[in-house]
Enzyme design. Sequence first.
Site, PDB file in Angstrom:
ATOM      1  N   ARG A  27      -1.791  21.525  -6.311  1.00  0.00           N
ATOM      2  CA  ARG A  27      -2.223  22.685  -6.148  1.00  0.00           C
ATOM      3  C   ARG A  27      -1.441  23.522  -5.174  1.00  0.00           C
ATOM      4  O   ARG A  27      -2.126  24.146  -4.434  1.00  0.00           O
ATOM      5  CB  ARG A  27      -3.730  22.361  -5.680  1.00  0.00           C
ATOM      6  CG  ARG A  27      -4.781  21.862  -6.625  1.00  0.00           C
ATOM      7  CD  ARG A  27      -5.272  22.952  -7.511  1.00  0.00           C
ATOM      8  NE  ARG A  27      -6.286  22.137  -8.491  1.00  0.00           N
ATOM      9  CZ  ARG A  27      -7.643  22.014  -8.318  1.00  0.00           C
ATOM     10  NH1 ARG A  27      -8.065  22.705  -7.147  1.00  0.00           N
ATOM     11  NH2 ARG A  27      -8.473  21.557  -9.199  1.00  0.00           N
ATOM     12  N   ARG A  31      -6.019  28.923  -3.238  1.00  0.00           N
ATOM     13  CA  ARG A  31      -6.715  29.663  -2.233  1.00  0.00           C
ATOM     14  C   ARG A  31      -6.226  29.698  -0.565  1.00  0.00           C
ATOM     15  O   ARG A  31      -6.960  30.474   0.115  1.00  0.00           O
ATOM     16  CB  ARG A  31      -8.212  29.389  -2.462  1.00  0.00           C
ATOM     17  CG  ARG A  31      -8.707  29.993  -3.622  1.00  0.00           C
ATOM     18  CD  ARG A  31     -10.297  29.385  -3.859  1.00  0.00           C
ATOM     19  NE  ARG A  31     -10.041  28.029  -4.275  1.00  0.00           N
ATOM     20  CZ  ARG A  31     -11.136  27.367  -4.607  1.00  0.00           C
ATOM     21  NH1 ARG A  31     -12.534  27.836  -4.689  1.00  0.00           N
ATOM     22  NH2 ARG A  31     -10.998  26.236  -4.706  1.00  0.00           N
ATOM     23  N   ARG A  40      -5.587  36.926  -7.193  1.00  0.00           N
ATOM     24  CA  ARG A  40      -6.913  36.435  -7.690  1.00  0.00           C
ATOM     25  C   ARG A  40      -7.859  37.835  -7.910  1.00  0.00           C
ATOM     26  O   ARG A  40      -8.423  37.846  -8.950  1.00  0.00           O
ATOM     27  CB  ARG A  40      -7.293  35.369  -7.074  1.00  0.00           C
ATOM     28  CG  ARG A  40      -8.785  34.819  -7.542  1.00  0.00           C
ATOM     29  CD  ARG A  40      -8.736  33.969  -8.856  1.00  0.00           C
ATOM     30  NE  ARG A  40      -9.903  33.424  -8.701  1.00  0.00           N
ATOM     31  CZ  ARG A  40     -11.192  34.166  -9.081  1.00  0.00           C
ATOM     32  NH1 ARG A  40     -10.920  35.290  -9.349  1.00  0.00           N
ATOM     33  NH2 ARG A  40     -12.291  33.565  -8.959  1.00  0.00           N
ATOM     34  N   ASP A  77      -4.590  25.366 -15.942  1.00  0.00           N
ATOM     35  CA  ASP A  77      -5.694  24.556 -15.565  1.00  0.00           C
ATOM     36  C   ASP A  77      -5.983  23.344 -16.749  1.00  0.00           C
ATOM     37  O   ASP A  77      -5.606  23.574 -18.052  1.00  0.00           O
ATOM     38  CB  ASP A  77      -7.328  25.011 -15.298  1.00  0.00           C
ATOM     39  CG  ASP A  77      -7.956  24.406 -14.591  1.00  0.00           C
ATOM     40  OD1 ASP A  77      -8.152  24.218 -13.311  1.00  0.00           O
ATOM     41  OD2 ASP A  77      -8.905  23.782 -15.272  1.00  0.00           O
ATOM     42  N   TYR A 154     -15.245  15.941 -18.399  1.00  0.00           N
ATOM     43  CA  TYR A 154     -15.854  17.582 -18.128  1.00  0.00           C
ATOM     44  C   TYR A 154     -16.376  18.017 -19.506  1.00  0.00           C
ATOM     45  O   TYR A 154     -17.484  18.610 -19.499  1.00  0.00           O
ATOM     46  CB  TYR A 154     -14.616  18.497 -17.861  1.00  0.00           C
ATOM     47  CG  TYR A 154     -14.080  18.433 -16.487  1.00  0.00           C
ATOM     48  CD1 TYR A 154     -15.157  18.998 -15.539  1.00  0.00           C
ATOM     49  CD2 TYR A 154     -13.105  17.679 -15.925  1.00  0.00           C
ATOM     50  CE1 TYR A 154     -14.665  18.741 -14.010  1.00  0.00           C
ATOM     51  CE2 TYR A 154     -12.741  17.718 -14.803  1.00  0.00           C
ATOM     52  CZ  TYR A 154     -13.629  18.264 -13.643  1.00  0.00           C
ATOM     53  OH  TYR A 154     -13.134  18.154 -12.323  1.00  0.00           O
TER      54      TYR A 154
HETATM   55  O1  CP3 Z   1      -0.905  22.516  -8.813  1.00  0.00           O
HETATM   56  C1  CP3 Z   1      -1.043  23.752  -9.060  1.00  0.00           C
HETATM   57  O2  CP3 Z   1      -0.626  24.595  -8.130  1.00  0.00           O
HETATM   58  C2  CP3 Z   1      -1.100  24.254 -10.358  1.00  0.00           C
HETATM   59  C3  CP3 Z   1      -2.602  24.722 -10.801  1.00  0.00           C
HETATM   60  C4  CP3 Z   1      -3.590  23.537 -10.969  1.00  0.00           C
HETATM   61  C5  CP3 Z   1      -4.894  24.176 -10.999  1.00  0.00           C
HETATM   62  N1  CP3 Z   1      -5.836  23.137 -11.403  1.00  0.00           N
HETATM   63  C6  CP3 Z   1      -5.585  25.457 -10.347  1.00  0.00           C
HETATM   64  C7  CP3 Z   1      -6.747  25.474 -10.303  1.00  0.00           C
HETATM   65  C8  CP3 Z   1      -3.721  22.350 -11.467  1.00  0.00           C
HETATM   66  C9  CP3 Z   1      -2.626  21.518 -11.796  1.00  0.00           C
HETATM   67  C10 CP3 Z   1      -4.925  22.146 -11.695  1.00  0.00           C
HETATM   68  C11 CP3 Z   1      -5.580  21.013 -12.576  1.00  0.00           C
HETATM   69  C12 CP3 Z   1      -7.104  20.541 -12.518  1.00  0.00           C
HETATM   70  N2  CP3 Z   1      -7.965  21.372 -12.737  1.00  0.00           N
HETATM   71  C13 CP3 Z   1      -7.557  19.215 -12.225  1.00  0.00           C
HETATM   72  C14 CP3 Z   1      -6.561  18.012 -12.089  1.00  0.00           C
HETATM   73  C15 CP3 Z   1      -6.246  17.822 -10.703  1.00  0.00           C
HETATM   74  C16 CP3 Z   1      -7.089  17.625  -9.776  1.00  0.00           C
HETATM   75  O3  CP3 Z   1      -7.318  18.371  -8.827  1.00  0.00           O
HETATM   76  O4  CP3 Z   1      -7.954  16.616  -9.818  1.00  0.00           O
HETATM   77  C17 CP3 Z   1      -9.030  19.305 -12.392  1.00  0.00           C
HETATM   78  C18 CP3 Z   1      -9.942  18.351 -12.263  1.00  0.00           C
HETATM   79  C19 CP3 Z   1      -9.091  20.678 -12.702  1.00  0.00           C
HETATM   80  C20 CP3 Z   1     -10.650  21.237 -12.912  1.00  0.00           C
HETATM   81  C21 CP3 Z   1     -10.860  22.397 -12.093  1.00  0.00           C
HETATM   82  N3  CP3 Z   1     -10.359  23.569 -11.830  1.00  0.00           N
HETATM   83  C22 CP3 Z   1     -11.774  22.347 -10.874  1.00  0.00           C
HETATM   84  C23 CP3 Z   1     -12.597  21.038 -10.707  1.00  0.00           C
HETATM   85  C24 CP3 Z   1     -11.682  23.616 -10.470  1.00  0.00           C
HETATM   86  C25 CP3 Z   1     -12.702  23.934  -9.235  1.00  0.00           C
HETATM   87  C26 CP3 Z   1     -12.005  23.501  -7.900  1.00  0.00           C
HETATM   88  C27 CP3 Z   1     -12.519  24.378  -6.713  1.00  0.00           C
HETATM   89  O5  CP3 Z   1     -12.045  23.954  -5.722  1.00  0.00           O
HETATM   90  O6  CP3 Z   1     -13.533  25.212  -6.566  1.00  0.00           O
HETATM   91  C28 CP3 Z   1     -10.993  24.208 -10.796  1.00  0.00           C
HETATM   92  C29 CP3 Z   1     -10.355  25.596 -10.604  1.00  0.00           C
HETATM   93  C30 CP3 Z   1      -9.059  25.951 -10.085  1.00  0.00           C
HETATM   94  N4  CP3 Z   1      -8.034  25.343 -10.629  1.00  0.00           N
HETATM   95  C31 CP3 Z   1      -8.801  26.655  -8.978  1.00  0.00           C
HETATM   96  C32 CP3 Z   1      -7.105  26.498  -8.984  1.00  0.00           C
HETATM   97  C33 CP3 Z   1      -6.389  27.196  -8.112  1.00  0.00           C
HETATM   98  C34 CP3 Z   1      -9.571  27.267  -7.871  1.00  0.00           C
HETATM   99  C35 CP3 Z   1     -10.015  28.595  -8.851  1.00  0.00           C
HETATM  100  C36 CP3 Z   1     -10.280  29.792  -7.907  1.00  0.00           C
HETATM  101  O7  CP3 Z   1      -9.015  30.482  -7.619  1.00  0.00           O
HETATM  102  O8  CP3 Z   1     -11.186  30.527  -7.783  1.00  0.00           O
END
Ligand code: CP3
Length: 358
Positions: A27, A31, A40, A77, A154
């Site tokens: 990640r 943010r 964003r 994602d 999910y």
């Molecule tokens: O690593 C990176 O920089 C690449 C981007 C990436 C994102 N999600 C961006 C993201 C990657 C590799 C993911 C994978 C992902 N997404 C996983 C597996 C990795 C892990 O963390 O366990 C999972 C379970 C998800 C599903 C997901 N997407 C969730 C649970 C959320 C909400 C998380 C939160 O903190 O609110 C997301 C949204 C998400 N994916 C964000 C980002 C930067 C935040 C969204 C925003 O900008 O508002």
Amino acid sequence: MSTAKSERFLRACRGQPVDRTPVWLMRQAGRYLPEYRATRAQVPGFLDLCQNPELACEVTLQPLRRFDLDAAILFSDILTVPHAMGLELSFVDGEGPVFANPVRTTQDIQRLHQPDPEQELRYVMDAVRLIRHELAGRVPLIGFAGSPWTLACYMIEGRGSRDFQHAKTWLYSDPESLQQLLDRLVAALIGYLRAQAAAGAQALMLFDTWGGVLSTPAYRHFSLAPMQRVIAGLRASAEAAPLPIILFSKGSGNWLEAVAQSGADVVGLDWNTEIDQARERLGAKISVQGNLDPMALYGHPTLLRAEIERILTANGSRPGHIFNLGHGITPQTPISNVEILVETVHAWKNSHNEYGEY
Ligand code: CP3
């Protein structure tokens, strides 16, 4: 010996010696970066960001401008695949992802669409092509997908969950039909990751975020076995076969001997697992990635440095270590500590780095 920066990460994935331990962060685009928040804010929702290849490329590159990272990861994602299979996806602020029509019956499984990655997921492939072009070979690009089990969690729950009641009720009452859902995901993920490789991804990572919520036999059957099939499918494809494959199965410290059989080249470790013990259990052929507790980045710089050096020391002189966090970086992380992390890893010289080939 000195290793070209563009080669450090890929060489470490293959267990070859390198001059400095490569580092990237799960990640790393997100943010905690003000420039991410600004990009964003240009679009209504998070999914709009993922679906816009120019903006996805921009946020992929943002952390690389700030920090001397050794790899880029595609900005997207894991939930884009279930979305392309027909589930209505939204990201609700403060709540995370939500599917309006979760999968709860065998009829719901039958209705799922097998996505064509160059159609429904073309925006991902376009982002991969654009990022590769913009990176111009400086560092490699990692493509990724969720594991079948994690995506099924999910899709069945419809959102994140504490106990996975719906998914596990299904597992313990009708495992055959749960298997049908996993079979569909295996096929979709092989196609999706092959297409990322064809579009230019240079390594592929599977995120098995929820593997660790299962019992040992259930992990083997419902999480590991489908991942083995995805990896075997990739190995059998011309585009993906040469790429290193990274498997991150959170909470899998109990099962490292089983994870060693997954077919992955690199195993991602969470912070519960000690690297030196993990390496003994995984064997010399498998590289490791990890495993700083992301919360250590909230700590005092002196203790942060000590913690990073503790991990580097635990790996010792074994080649095949990629420094990373044990899970994703979180939104309030101080940027100054991320700078310290990257500098500390690159400044580290162990005997293997110092004396080169042996
Ligand atoms: O690593 C990176 O920089 C690449 C981007 C990436 C994102 N999600 C961006 C993201 C990657 C590799 C993911 C994978 C992902 N997404 C996983 C597996 C990795 C892990 O963390 O366990 C999972 C379970 C998800 C599903 C997901 N997407 C969730 C649970 C959320 C909400 C998380 C939160 O903190 O609110 C997301 C949204 C998400 N994916 C964000 C980002 C930067 C935040 C969204 C925003 O900008 O508002």
